[in-house]
Design a protein around this motif. Structure first.
Motif, PDB file in Angstrom:
ATOM      1  N   PRO A   1      37.365  46.364  60.311  1.00  0.00           N
ATOM      2  CA  PRO A   1      36.303  45.696  61.079  1.00  0.00           C
ATOM      3  C   PRO A   1      36.808  44.568  61.983  1.00  0.00           C
ATOM      4  CG  PRO A   1      36.259  44.999  58.796  1.00  0.00           C
ATOM      5  CD  PRO A   1      37.287  46.083  58.862  1.00  0.00           C
ATOM      6  N   GLN A   2      38.076  44.156  61.816  1.00  0.00           N
ATOM      7  CA  GLN A   2      38.604  43.059  62.629  1.00  0.00           C
ATOM      8  C   GLN A   2      39.390  43.564  63.834  1.00  0.00           C
ATOM      9  OE1 GLN A   2      40.738  40.329  60.162  1.00  0.00           O
ATOM     10  NE2 GLN A   2      38.968  39.827  58.877  1.00  0.00           N
ATOM     11  N   CYS A   3      40.412  44.418  63.586  1.00  0.00           N
ATOM     12  CA  CYS A   3      41.270  44.871  64.688  1.00  0.00           C
ATOM     13  C   CYS A   3      40.809  46.188  65.293  1.00  0.00           C
ATOM     14  CB  CYS A   3      42.722  44.988  64.245  1.00  0.00           C
ATOM     15  SG  CYS A   3      43.001  46.274  62.999  1.00  0.00           S
ATOM     16  N   GLY A   4      39.916  46.908  64.591  1.00  0.00           N
ATOM     17  CA  GLY A   4      39.413  48.148  65.126  1.00  0.00           C
ATOM     18  C   GLY A   4      40.304  49.354  64.925  1.00  0.00           C
ATOM     19  N   GLU A   5      41.430  49.199  64.251  1.00  0.00           N
ATOM     20  CA  GLU A   5      42.338  50.323  64.015  1.00  0.00           C
ATOM     21  C   GLU A   5      41.830  51.165  62.838  1.00  0.00           C
ATOM     22  OE1 GLU A   5      44.878  51.208  65.801  1.00  0.00           O
ATOM     23  OE2 GLU A   5      44.680  49.524  67.200  1.00  0.00           O
ATOM     24  N   TRP A   6      42.245  52.461  62.851  1.00  0.00           N
ATOM     25  CA  TRP A   6      41.844  53.398  61.816  1.00  0.00           C
ATOM     26  C   TRP A   6      42.975  53.605  60.801  1.00  0.00           C
ATOM     27  CZ3 TRP A   6      37.003  55.605  61.416  1.00  0.00           C
ATOM     28  CH2 TRP A   6      36.140  55.411  62.512  1.00  0.00           C
ATOM     29  N   GLY A   7      42.604  53.753  59.519  1.00  0.00           N
ATOM     30  CA  GLY A   7      43.571  54.066  58.466  1.00  0.00           C
ATOM     31  C   GLY A   7      44.514  52.938  58.125  1.00  0.00           C
ATOM     32  N   THR A   8      44.137  51.710  58.358  1.00  0.00           N
ATOM     33  CA  THR A   8      45.024  50.570  58.057  1.00  0.00           C
ATOM     34  C   THR A   8      44.601  49.807  56.811  1.00  0.00           C
ATOM     35  OG1 THR A   8      43.697  49.139  59.492  1.00  0.00           O
ATOM     36  CG2 THR A   8      45.596  50.269  60.484  1.00  0.00           C
ATOM     37  N   ILE A   9      43.458  50.129  56.259  1.00  0.00           N
ATOM     38  CA  ILE A   9      42.982  49.436  55.058  1.00  0.00           C
ATOM     39  C   ILE A   9      43.629  50.074  53.834  1.00  0.00           C
ATOM     40  CG2 ILE A   9      40.979  48.792  53.695  1.00  0.00           C
ATOM     41  CD1 ILE A   9      41.096  47.414  56.335  1.00  0.00           C
ATOM     42  N   GLU A  10      44.274  49.265  52.980  1.00  0.00           N
ATOM     43  CA  GLU A  10      44.902  49.734  51.742  1.00  0.00           C
ATOM     44  C   GLU A  10      44.197  49.122  50.536  1.00  0.00           C
ATOM     45  OE1 GLU A  10      49.034  48.963  51.736  1.00  0.00           O
ATOM     46  OE2 GLU A  10      49.482  50.250  53.480  1.00  0.00           O
ATOM     47  N   GLU A  11      44.063  49.916  49.487  1.00  0.00           N
ATOM     48  CA  GLU A  11      43.412  49.448  48.259  1.00  0.00           C
ATOM     49  C   GLU A  11      44.351  48.543  47.486  1.00  0.00           C
ATOM     50  OE1 GLU A  11      41.015  51.320  44.410  1.00  0.00           O
ATOM     51  OE2 GLU A  11      42.191  52.610  45.751  1.00  0.00           O
ATOM     52  N   PHE A  12      43.799  47.448  46.970  1.00  0.00           N
ATOM     53  CA  PHE A  12      44.600  46.474  46.232  1.00  0.00           C
ATOM     54  C   PHE A  12      43.809  46.018  45.017  1.00  0.00           C
ATOM     55  CE2 PHE A  12      45.563  41.973  45.347  1.00  0.00           C
ATOM     56  CZ  PHE A  12      46.882  42.093  44.985  1.00  0.00           C
ATOM     57  N   HIS A  13      44.476  46.023  43.836  1.00  0.00           N
ATOM     58  CA  HIS A  13      43.851  45.576  42.596  1.00  0.00           C
ATOM     59  C   HIS A  13      44.561  44.332  42.099  1.00  0.00           C
ATOM     60  CE1 HIS A  13      41.325  49.136  41.947  1.00  0.00           C
ATOM     61  NE2 HIS A  13      42.335  49.831  42.470  1.00  0.00           N
ATOM     62  N   GLU A  14      43.780  43.302  41.735  1.00  0.00           N
ATOM     63  CA  GLU A  14      44.369  42.115  41.136  1.00  0.00           C
ATOM     64  C   GLU A  14      44.640  42.373  39.662  1.00  0.00           C
ATOM     65  OE1 GLU A  14      41.963  38.751  41.694  1.00  0.00           O
ATOM     66  OE2 GLU A  14      42.268  38.612  43.856  1.00  0.00           O
ATOM     67  N   ALA A  15      45.797  41.908  39.231  1.00  0.00           N
ATOM     68  CA  ALA A  15      46.162  42.092  37.819  1.00  0.00           C
ATOM     69  C   ALA A  15      45.298  41.203  36.944  1.00  0.00           C
ATOM     70  CB  ALA A  15      47.642  41.778  37.608  1.00  0.00           C
ATOM     71  N   ARG A  16      44.830  41.771  35.841  1.00  0.00           N
ATOM     72  CA  ARG A  16      44.022  40.975  34.914  1.00  0.00           C
ATOM     73  C   ARG A  16      44.903  39.976  34.176  1.00  0.00           C
ATOM     74  NH1 ARG A  16      43.056  41.093  29.608  1.00  0.00           N
ATOM     75  NH2 ARG A  16      44.271  42.993  29.345  1.00  0.00           N
ATOM     76  N   PRO A  17      44.503  38.688  34.121  1.00  0.00           N
ATOM     77  CA  PRO A  17      45.327  37.702  33.420  1.00  0.00           C
ATOM     78  C   PRO A  17      45.457  38.050  31.949  1.00  0.00           C
ATOM     79  CG  PRO A  17      43.259  36.727  34.201  1.00  0.00           C
ATOM     80  CD  PRO A  17      43.288  38.127  34.686  1.00  0.00           C
ATOM     81  N   ASN A  18      46.672  37.888  31.415  1.00  0.00           N
ATOM     82  CA  ASN A  18      46.874  38.200  30.007  1.00  0.00           C
ATOM     83  C   ASN A  18      46.494  37.013  29.147  1.00  0.00           C
ATOM     84  OD1 ASN A  18      48.922  36.396  30.450  1.00  0.00           O
ATOM     85  ND2 ASN A  18      50.583  37.890  30.313  1.00  0.00           N
TER      86      ASN A  18
END
Length: 450
Positions: free
Chosen positions: A8-25
């Motif tokens: 939604p910012q740069c308008g490019e396609w296929g640039t969004i990557e999924e990222f998961h934050e690690a759960r604190p131990n």
């Protein structure tokens, strides 16, 4: 939170990557401050070893102070294990664990941390005074925040932790209401991580649903080491503790407890609870022995037969399967020549005992026949066996174990099925064992007219 094909910012396609934050131990959650460092603790050696080279270290179990509780757990609590105690509301889960906390704090060196998400500290203190569980080494805390719970465990490093209950604790790191699937899974995972990394055993209380199953995701039962069901009849003081899952012991043990005004007391010999105190023989009663785990329990079956004035005779059963009762009435009419189809029948057990095992058929039929013929069965006689639709008396599993318990309680006569081909009838000292092949023979051995 949702999928984007186009940025939604740069308008490019296929640039969004999924990222998961690690759960604190456990260490990260127990740091307490915002600037606390996250320390990763690796469990195990990080490489595979032949099983023959893996050391088998002897682990000393922690006694709960209750012999019945220790028997169900396999000898005591394993350090670093997580035990889930589930049961109906008001059955006595919190009382049992509070007394356990008091006994462990009194008999062992080290503190016991009792964390309540349902009661305040003063309320727990009042209950502890009633059950005589007030000890200096028993630490009380009242919180519903998971981070606070982990911080208390990390700070105090107790010998035993009790969390009451898993459905009331919530984490701020995940969404969902307390008691929901996401929250319960997060709370269980964090507590299990803390138990394994710090080698601290945790007793976890779990709620149940309307059908009696443990509330929350099924993952909760898979993650913990031991799952115990604490149940009992609300109309009686008897409570039963059974292990549905146990990684460190058997799952067919049962512990008996008596719920009173002063707390919970263990019942090492529950035989007297299921037998009436009257020694004189009374028509309509017969004693059998049923199996509950490794323990053999006596069950006294009582029957009342009256003339019916209703178009459909009444059948009332308490502690006995009503369908099984209807089958035995038909077998008595066909093979025992005792007509009960037009009578009102009332069959019950003593003190909430359950006679739903097939091996209790012979005692139920004998009690009905005794009530119908007004012929009392001697108090020193018991009957064990399953009855088929053909009137045959079939063998019962672990018959010798039942008969030895009967002999210990003073029974001198036993009506049992004839052994199968190739097997032998057990020999019990000071007991007369009468073998029968059919219901008719069993009633004749009991001096009941057929």
């Amino acid at each position: 939170m949702k999928w984007f094909g186009r940025c939604p910012q740069c308008g490019e396609w296929g640039t969004i990557e999924e990222f998961h934050e690690a759960r604190p131990n456990a260490y990260a959650a127990s740091s307490g401050g915002k600037g606390g460092r996250t320390r990763t603790v690796a469990s195990g050696s990080g490489k595979a070893l032949p099983i023959t080279k893996v050391g088998s270290e002897h682990v000393s179990r922690i006694s709960t102070g209750f012999e019945e509780f220790d028997r169900v757990l396999g000898g005591g609590i394993i350090p670093g294990s997580v035990v889930l105690i589930a049961g109906e509301p008001g059955v006595g889960k919190s009382t049992l664990l509070l007394e356990t906390a008091g006994r462990v704090a009194k008999e062992h060196q080290g503190s016991v941390l009792y964390i309540s998400g349902e009661e305040s500290q003063s309320q727990v203190r009042m209950r502890a005074s009633r059950v005589d569980a007030v000890e200096d080494e028993l630490l009380l805390a009242s919180t519903t925040d998971l981070g606070t719970v982990l911080g208390l465990i990390d700070q105090e490093h107790p010998r035993l932790v009790i969390v009451d209950s898993a459905q009331t604790i919530s984490s701020q790191d995940v969404d969902g209401i307390p008691g929901g699937s996401t929250q319960v899974r997060e709370v269980a995972s964090a507590l299990i991580d803390m138990a394994k990394t710090r080698d601290i055993p945790i007793l976890l209380v779990g709620h149940v649903t309307k059908d009696g199953s443990i509330a929350g995701p099924r993952t909760l039962e898979h993650l913990v080491d031991v799952v115990c069901q604490f149940d009992g009849d609300p109309q009686t003081a008897l409570r039963m503790l059974r292990a549905a899952k146990n990684r460190f012991g058997p799952t067919d043990e049962v512990g008996c407890f008596d719920m009173g005004g002063e707390g919970i007391e263990e019942v090492t010999d529950p035989a007297g609870l299921f037998l009436s105190a009257d020694d004189a023989p009374v028509e309509g009663t017969c004693v059998t022995f049923t199996l509950d785990g490794h323990r053999s329990l006596p069950i006294e079956v009582q029957a009342l037969v009256t003339n019916s004035v209703l178009p459909a005779p009444r059948r009332a059963a308490n502690g006995i399967d009503s369908n099984r009762l209807a089958m035995l009435v038909a077998v008595l009419y066909r093979h025992g020549h005792i007509p009960l189809l037009a009578n009102d029948l009332y069959v019950s057990t003593i003190a909430g005992g359950l006679a739903k095992e097939p091996a209790c058929d012979l005692a139920v039929a004998a009690a009905l026949a005794s009530a119908a013929r007004n012929s009392a069965i001697p108090r020193d006689t018991c009957a064990i066996g399953e009855i088929s639709l053909t009137g045959q008396v079939r063998p019962a599993p672990r018959l010798e174990h039942r008969l030895r318990e009967a002999a210990r309680l003073g029974f001198t006569n036993a009506i049992v099925p004839a052994p199968r081909r190739g097997s032998q009838t057990p020999r019990i000292p000071h007991m007369n064992i009468i073998q029968v092949d059919s219901l008719r023979q069993a009633l004749q051995a009991l001096d009941i007219k057929v």
